[in-house]
Design a protein around this motif. Structure first.
Motif, mmCIF file in Angstrom:
data_model
loop_
_atom_site.group_PDB
_atom_site.id
_atom_site.type_symbol
_atom_site.label_atom_id
_atom_site.label_comp_id
_atom_site.label_asym_id
_atom_site.label_seq_id
_atom_site.Cartn_x
_atom_site.Cartn_y
_atom_site.Cartn_z
ATOM 1 N N SER A 29 -38.318 17.162 22.126
ATOM 2 C CA SER A 29 -37.310 16.701 22.595
ATOM 3 C C SER A 29 -35.768 17.959 22.274
ATOM 4 N N LEU A 30 -36.256 18.077 21.133
ATOM 5 C CA LEU A 30 -34.874 19.073 20.238
ATOM 6 C C LEU A 30 -35.203 20.635 21.013
ATOM 7 N N PHE A 31 -36.052 20.696 21.619
ATOM 8 C CA PHE A 31 -35.986 22.485 22.099
ATOM 9 C C PHE A 31 -35.779 22.206 23.502
ATOM 10 N N LYS A 32 -36.199 20.809 24.103
ATOM 11 C CA LYS A 32 -35.577 20.493 25.809
ATOM 12 C C LYS A 32 -36.316 21.802 26.854
ATOM 13 N N PRO A 33 -37.394 21.121 26.517
ATOM 14 C CA PRO A 33 -38.704 22.396 27.375
ATOM 15 C C PRO A 33 -38.125 22.491 28.658
ATOM 16 N N ASP A 34 -37.968 23.063 29.508
ATOM 17 C CA ASP A 34 -37.623 23.197 31.037
ATOM 18 C C ASP A 34 -38.100 22.785 32.271
ATOM 19 N N VAL A 35 -39.580 22.436 31.209
ATOM 20 C CA VAL A 35 -40.088 21.426 32.559
ATOM 21 C C VAL A 35 -40.208 19.864 32.831
ATOM 22 N N ILE A 36 -40.085 20.147 31.083
ATOM 23 C CA ILE A 36 -39.456 18.372 30.759
ATOM 24 C C ILE A 36 -38.395 17.436 31.805
ATOM 25 N N GLU A 37 -37.270 18.893 31.463
ATOM 26 C CA GLU A 37 -35.546 18.969 31.403
ATOM 27 C C GLU A 37 -35.360 18.680 33.440
ATOM 28 N N LEU A 167 -2.702 36.030 43.304
ATOM 29 C CA LEU A 167 -1.681 36.663 42.648
ATOM 30 C C LEU A 167 -0.967 36.564 41.902
ATOM 31 N N GLU A 168 -0.405 36.725 41.100
ATOM 32 C CA GLU A 168 0.336 36.192 39.765
ATOM 33 C C GLU A 168 1.653 35.736 40.389
ATOM 34 N N GLU A 169 2.198 36.413 41.347
ATOM 35 C CA GLU A 169 3.336 35.931 42.353
ATOM 36 C C GLU A 169 3.243 34.801 43.070
ATOM 37 N N PHE A 170 1.987 34.623 43.478
ATOM 38 C CA PHE A 170 1.989 32.820 43.945
ATOM 39 C C PHE A 170 1.224 31.917 43.215
ATOM 40 N N GLN A 171 0.808 32.075 41.858
ATOM 41 C CA GLN A 171 0.250 31.511 40.790
ATOM 42 C C GLN A 171 2.031 31.310 40.272
ATOM 43 N N LEU A 172 2.863 31.529 39.969
ATOM 44 C CA LEU A 172 4.652 31.185 39.355
ATOM 45 C C LEU A 172 4.826 30.445 40.535
ATOM 46 N N LYS A 173 4.608 30.406 42.173
ATOM 47 C CA LYS A 173 5.675 29.412 42.769
ATOM 48 C C LYS A 173 4.808 28.247 43.625
ATOM 49 N N ALA A 174 3.459 28.488 42.772
ATOM 50 C CA ALA A 174 2.589 27.058 43.254
ATOM 51 C C ALA A 174 3.077 25.476 42.301
ATOM 52 N N LYS A 175 2.778 24.801 42.873
ATOM 53 C CA LYS A 175 3.152 24.121 41.491
ATOM 54 C C LYS A 175 1.843 23.441 40.487
ATOM 55 N N GLY A 176 0.640 23.392 40.840
ATOM 56 C CA GLY A 176 -0.463 23.883 39.871
ATOM 57 C C GLY A 176 -1.392 25.097 40.240
ATOM 58 N N ASN A 177 -2.521 24.863 39.690
ATOM 59 C CA ASN A 177 -3.151 25.982 39.158
ATOM 60 C C ASN A 177 -4.850 25.791 38.536
ATOM 61 N N GLY A 178 -5.688 25.208 38.630
ATOM 62 C CA GLY A 178 -6.714 24.732 38.486
ATOM 63 C C GLY A 178 -7.920 25.244 38.515
ATOM 64 N N SER A 179 -8.835 25.503 37.731
ATOM 65 C CA SER A 179 -10.267 26.174 37.795
ATOM 66 C C SER A 179 -11.060 24.743 38.879
ATOM 67 N N ILE A 180 -11.836 25.822 39.608
ATOM 68 C CA ILE A 180 -13.346 25.097 40.743
ATOM 69 C C ILE A 180 -14.077 25.181 40.222
ATOM 70 N N ASN A 181 -14.533 25.290 38.865
ATOM 71 C CA ASN A 181 -15.709 25.568 38.162
ATOM 72 C C ASN A 181 -16.656 24.718 38.732
ATOM 73 N N THR A 182 -17.557 24.435 38.935
ATOM 74 C CA THR A 182 -18.710 23.614 38.498
ATOM 75 C C THR A 182 -19.679 23.812 37.281
ATOM 76 N N LEU A 183 -20.217 22.677 36.769
ATOM 77 C CA LEU A 183 -21.303 23.262 35.502
ATOM 78 C C LEU A 183 -23.172 22.698 36.670
ATOM 79 N N PRO A 184 -23.358 23.519 37.405
ATOM 80 C CA PRO A 184 -24.769 23.694 37.612
ATOM 81 C C PRO A 184 -25.774 23.812 36.994
ATOM 82 N N GLU A 185 -26.968 23.057 36.910
ATOM 83 C CA GLU A 185 -27.388 22.883 36.054
ATOM 84 C C GLU A 185 -29.247 24.051 36.377
ATOM 85 N N LEU A 186 -30.364 24.409 35.437
ATOM 86 C CA LEU A 186 -31.588 24.946 35.804
ATOM 87 C C LEU A 186 -31.462 25.080 37.408
#
Length: 404
Positions: A29-37, A167-186
């Protein structure tokens, strides 16, 4: 006399087998093999399919640049002036926030950036950025401040060397700026999103919010985020009046509903061919499901859906106050159950006839799976008995074969 000695020797050897299997499975369980995950992930996804999050009618809507829109309004990429017209058309219905799920990282080919910048200045607009795994990008513009409680360090979060930003000029004018990242797994399925992450700039690493968190901040007119750190890691993130229980790395484990609110075609908005008064005060996410343009993701309950659905699901989940918890003590509890299951299986095989011992092992495995599902569906707890089941499935046949 020899019979007694042999019996004692066999029992000692069976005890050794049981201890060896318990230790082996714990080490595994410490090594978390892919097949078990993968087995763990499939189990979790099955729980979500059987017991999805209940869908409530929160005012979170998608304006979709779909195939119909591209047919009637012209192919992508649009001139920035046309994109600004879409945002202004949405804004006339007085939404609280407009989140643009498109990264405007390149200058406009028709030199309409100045027009776009001027038109978005008064909009409640949140822009999107993403991260890069190399240092070839830039750091986003911060539209917020961060306060912390506890011993916060940037590497508690998912961290990246640079970003792909508007573009920085857009970021400066917008009210917010956020990441659309997800965390997909194996297996590539999106089960988690980072609520906060760190990106490197010239002064070191800085903390930035997700796209969803920035929408919530702009919605409430808040200025900062509060990150609460406990001994195990990040425990809670607060924005305005909203408190979100996070995982130790500042991420949110998603509990998907089977549906979201009806999606609105951007073409219908531009032609204003219906009554859109229900959009007043709502959160609007502008994204795309058009072929070749959409960000395709796979979720535990759906395959090949547009990326904007993850944003909607996350926002709805946060509004509901729903979170799938896996507390720090859960691993200890699971290993305790593993040891007790090994001891119980050892005595059952030792004392019962083969059929009844097999029946016990089968019922024990089934009961563990049912218990995990009940914990998920009623308490939103993610209990993982995969390694317990593995220990029982290993010990029963090996000990039985040795005994008989």
């Amino acid at each position: 006399m020899n019979t007694n000695l042999n019996s004692i020797l066999i029992k000692k050897q069976q005890i050794f087998i049981a201890i060896t299997i318990a230790v082996l499975v714990i080490v595994l369980s410490l090594f978390k093999p892919d097949v078990i995950e993968r087995v763990q992930l499939v189990t979790f996804d099955t729980f979500q399919k059987i017991s999805p999050r209940y869908h409530e009618e929160f005012p979170v809507y998608v304006v979709d640049i779909d195939e119909k829109t591209l047919r009637n309004q012209g192919q992508w990429p649009w001139a920035r002036g046309k994109l600004a017209d879409l945002l202004l058309s949405i804004n006339q219905f007085k939404p609280s926030v407009i989140g643009l799920d498109v990264i405007l990282s390149e200058p406009d080919r028709l030199n309409q950036d100045s027009v776009f910048k001027k038109k978005i200045e008064e909009l409640p607009l949140v822009l999107a950025f993403s991260t890069l795994i190399n240092e070839g990008g830039k750091s986003p513009v911060s539209k917020h401040s961060i306060a912390t409680v506890g011993d916060f360090k940037y590497d508690m979060l998912n961290f990246y060397p640079s970003g792909l930003v508007a573009l920085e000029e857009f970021q400066l004018k917008a009210k917010g700026n956020g990441s659309i990242n997800t965390l997909p797994e194996l297996d590539g399925v999106v089960r988690q999103i980072p609520l906060m992450l760190s990106i490197k700039d010239n002064q070191g690493y800085k903390t930035f919010p997700s796209f969803q968190m920035e929408i919530l901040r702009v919605l409430q007119g808040a200025k900062n985020y509060l990150i609460k750190v406990e001994e195990e890691g990040i425990a809670e993130i607060k924005v305005g009046d909203i408190n979100i229980n996070s995982q130790e790395d500042g991420s949110l484990r998603l509990h998907y509903a089977k549906k979201i609110n009806p999606v609105i075609s951007a073409d219908d908005i531009l032609q204003n061919n219906s009554d859109w008064s229900f959009l007043e005060g709502a959160i609007i996410i502008v994204g795309s499901s058009a072929y070749g343009l959409k960000d395709v993701v796979t979720t535990p309950i759906s395959s090949a859906v547009a990326g904007y659905e993850v944003h909607v699901q996350a926002l709805e989940q946060i509004f509901q106050g729903v979170s799938i918890e896996r507390p720090f003590w859960m691993i200890g509890l699971e290993r305790l159950v593993l040891i007790l299951s090994v001891i119980l299986t050892y005595f059952i095989v030792l004392k019962l006839k083969p059929f009844y011992a097999f029946l016990f092992a089968l019922l024990h495995v089934i009961s563990l799976i049912i218990l995990s599902f009940v914990a998920f569906s009623t308490l939103s707890l993610l209990v993982d008995f995969t390694y317990v089941v593995l220990a029982v499935l290993l010990l029963f046949p090996i000990q039985s074969a040795y005994k008989y």
